[in-house]
Write a protein that holds these residues in place. Structure first.
Motif, PDB file in Angstrom:
ATOM      1  N   LEU A 104       0.681  -1.251  -0.043  1.00  0.00           N
ATOM      2  CA  LEU A 104      -0.165   0.001   0.005  1.00  0.00           C
ATOM      3  C   LEU A 104       0.741   1.247  -0.012  1.00  0.00           C
ATOM      4  N   GLN A 105       2.053   1.003  -0.051  1.00  0.00           N
ATOM      5  CA  GLN A 105       3.035   2.263   0.177  1.00  0.00           C
ATOM      6  C   GLN A 105       3.073   2.608   1.597  1.00  0.00           C
ATOM      7  N   HIS A 155       3.918   5.754   3.064  1.00  0.00           N
ATOM      8  CA  HIS A 155       2.967   6.841   3.899  1.00  0.00           C
ATOM      9  C   HIS A 155       1.609   6.327   4.093  1.00  0.00           C
ATOM     10  N   ARG A 156       0.975   5.604   3.142  1.00  0.00           N
ATOM     11  CA  ARG A 156      -0.586   5.271   3.292  1.00  0.00           C
ATOM     12  C   ARG A 156      -0.600   4.214   4.380  1.00  0.00           C
ATOM     13  N   THR A 157       0.542   3.489   4.562  1.00  0.00           N
ATOM     14  CA  THR A 157       0.460   2.269   5.756  1.00  0.00           C
ATOM     15  C   THR A 157       0.626   3.045   6.953  1.00  0.00           C
ATOM     16  N   ILE A 212      -0.537   5.964   7.810  1.00  0.00           N
ATOM     17  CA  ILE A 212      -1.788   6.614   8.094  1.00  0.00           C
ATOM     18  C   ILE A 212      -2.728   5.381   8.848  1.00  0.00           C
ATOM     19  N   ILE A 213      -2.894   4.296   8.044  1.00  0.00           N
ATOM     20  CA  ILE A 213      -3.684   3.014   8.521  1.00  0.00           C
ATOM     21  C   ILE A 213      -3.218   2.502   9.782  1.00  0.00           C
ATOM     22  N   ILE A 236      -1.041  12.870   4.339  1.00  0.00           N
ATOM     23  CA  ILE A 236      -2.020  13.154   3.513  1.00  0.00           C
ATOM     24  C   ILE A 236      -1.417  14.215   2.183  1.00  0.00           C
ATOM     25  N   ASP A 283       6.372   9.256  -3.391  1.00  0.00           N
ATOM     26  CA  ASP A 283       5.813   7.591  -3.178  1.00  0.00           C
ATOM     27  C   ASP A 283       6.737   6.781  -4.034  1.00  0.00           C
TER      28      ASP A 283
END
Length: 401
Positions: free
Chosen positions: A231-232, A234-236, A238-239, A367, A372
């Motif tokens: 999921l990359q 930075h997204r991980t 956040i999750i 965000i 990426d």
């Protein structure tokens, strides 16, 4: 004590030896730390505050050299975007194994003997003195080191330092690193008060829950590293921050003195929180590649020094801020003190609310994050082509046009 990591990082980035850039520093940091470990873990009775201050500074100096060289070396070896998520996840997991081992070792070796703090400290000290040279020797002799071709310039100016700090990616990373260290870090200062005074657990049960929380990172670190490849990073992050907030909320919903429910809840919190440090470290490696492409300079160690210093400042701030907040809610942390229900409720809100708030604020910094997997792949393609041309030029003496 907050030991700044910038001075060794500046020297590390400018190091070029026949045996590598980071290997000499790793070998240098080991004896510095070992001397300090001996002086602290085997300190004579009646030491002064000055003695403690000096040897703690020496200890943190050695640790800074070891951790910076390790993190920078890992970034040089794992150049792929996804590989870095895996590598830093495994590093974090191995660190958990070491933490659990050194905490459990005195208990295992003591057997049926009477408890002794002096013996336990000595056991941990001997373990560190024996394990450090072995670990460093394995890395120094067995691990390869890819040395990038000599950059156009190694001169460093303070203006360059500020230029890296204000980079959009580093602003986000440093901000996130501070708040996710500060927020969840408040639970360390409040841990015993919360679980014993507010939730009714015994000291033995509290220690078990802490061990479960720490051990959960053994599973969480590789898991989040794997998620980061899908999921990359930075997204991980956040999750994982949202997951941590949910799990932290569950802690306060577990019924009073219910060990069978608190064990899985603490395991879940430990797994979720294990994502923060490793993902930030992996993203710093990507920024280091971008800096080298743009400036022609190796600045990985200096960039890692920024985030390790951020962690130290946040950890130092949590203690003073936490006790200040406790005084506002009128909670008395003194042993044997009787606190009102309102003070206990204030303690619970501090333990649960602050980590949730700060972890979500930190994650929100990513965000719209631009560096990426696609952008990093473009950077690595250009870097690899330039490094290959420089290597051919160095070998033949003829420039590649």
């Amino acid at each position: 004590i907050v030991m700044p990591d910038t001075p060794p990082a500046l020297l590390m980035d400018r190091t070029r030896t026949p045996i590598g850039r980071y290997r000499p520093w790793l070998v240098l940091g080991a004896p510095i730390m070992m001397v300090a470990v001996y002086m602290l873990f085997f300190a004579p009775v009646g030491i002064t505050g000055g003695y403690l201050l000096i040897w703690l500074l020496v200890l943190y100096a050695g640790l800074s050299v070891l951790t910076l060289s390790q993190a920078s070396w890992a970034a040089a070896l794992a150049t792929n975007y996804a590989d870095r998520s895996r590598v830093y996840g495994l590093i974090a997991a191995v660190g958990v194994v070491g933490t659990v081992l050194i905490l459990a070792l005195p208990i295992v070796l003591a057997g049926n003997q009477a408890p002794s703090q002096e013996r336990d400290v000595h056991v941990m000290g001997w373990f560190l003195l024996a394990a450090t040279p072995i670990a460093v020797a394995i890395v120094a002799f067995a691990a390869p080191e890819r040395i990038a071709p000599k950059p156009t310039t190694e001169k460093f100016r303070l203006a360059d330092y500020w230029e890296m700090i204000k980079r959009p990616e580093m602003v986000r990373i440093i901000f996130c690193d501070f708040v996710v260290a500060f927020g969840p870090g408040t639970t360390a200062a409040l841990y015993l008060f919360f679980f014993e005074d507010a939730r009714g657990y015994t000291p033995a049960q509290t220690n078990i829950l802490l061990l479960i929380y720490i051990a959960a990172a053994l599973f969480g670190s590789p898991f989040w590293g794997w998620v980061g490849t899908k999921l990359q990073k930075h997204r991980t992050l956040i999750i994982s921050s949202v997951t941590y907030s949910i799990c932290q909320t569950i802690i306060i919903l577990v019924p009073y003195k219910t060990m069978e429910l608190m064990i899985p809840a603490m395991f879940a919190v430990g797994m979720a929180s294990s994502a923060f440090v490793q993902l930030v470290r992996a993203m710093v490696a990507d920024v280091a590649d971008e800096v080298r492409l743009e400036q022609g300079r190796e600045r990985a160690s200096l960039l890692y020094a920024m985030v390790t210093t951020t962690q130290k400042v946040a950890a130092a701030a949590t203690v003073s801020v936490t006790y200040w907040v406790l005084s506002i809610v009128q909670y008395n942390p003194t042993e044997g003190a009787v606190n009102t229900p309102e003070a206990i409720r204030g303690l619970e809100l501090c333990y649960v609310g602050a980590p949730i708030f700060f972890s979500l604020v930190g994650a929100s910094a990513f965000i719209g994050y631009k560096l990426d997997a696609k952008r990093h792949a473009e950077i690595r393609t250009q870097l690899d082509a330039r490094d290959a041309a420089a290597a051919v030029e160095a070998a033949t003496g003829s420039p590649i046009l």
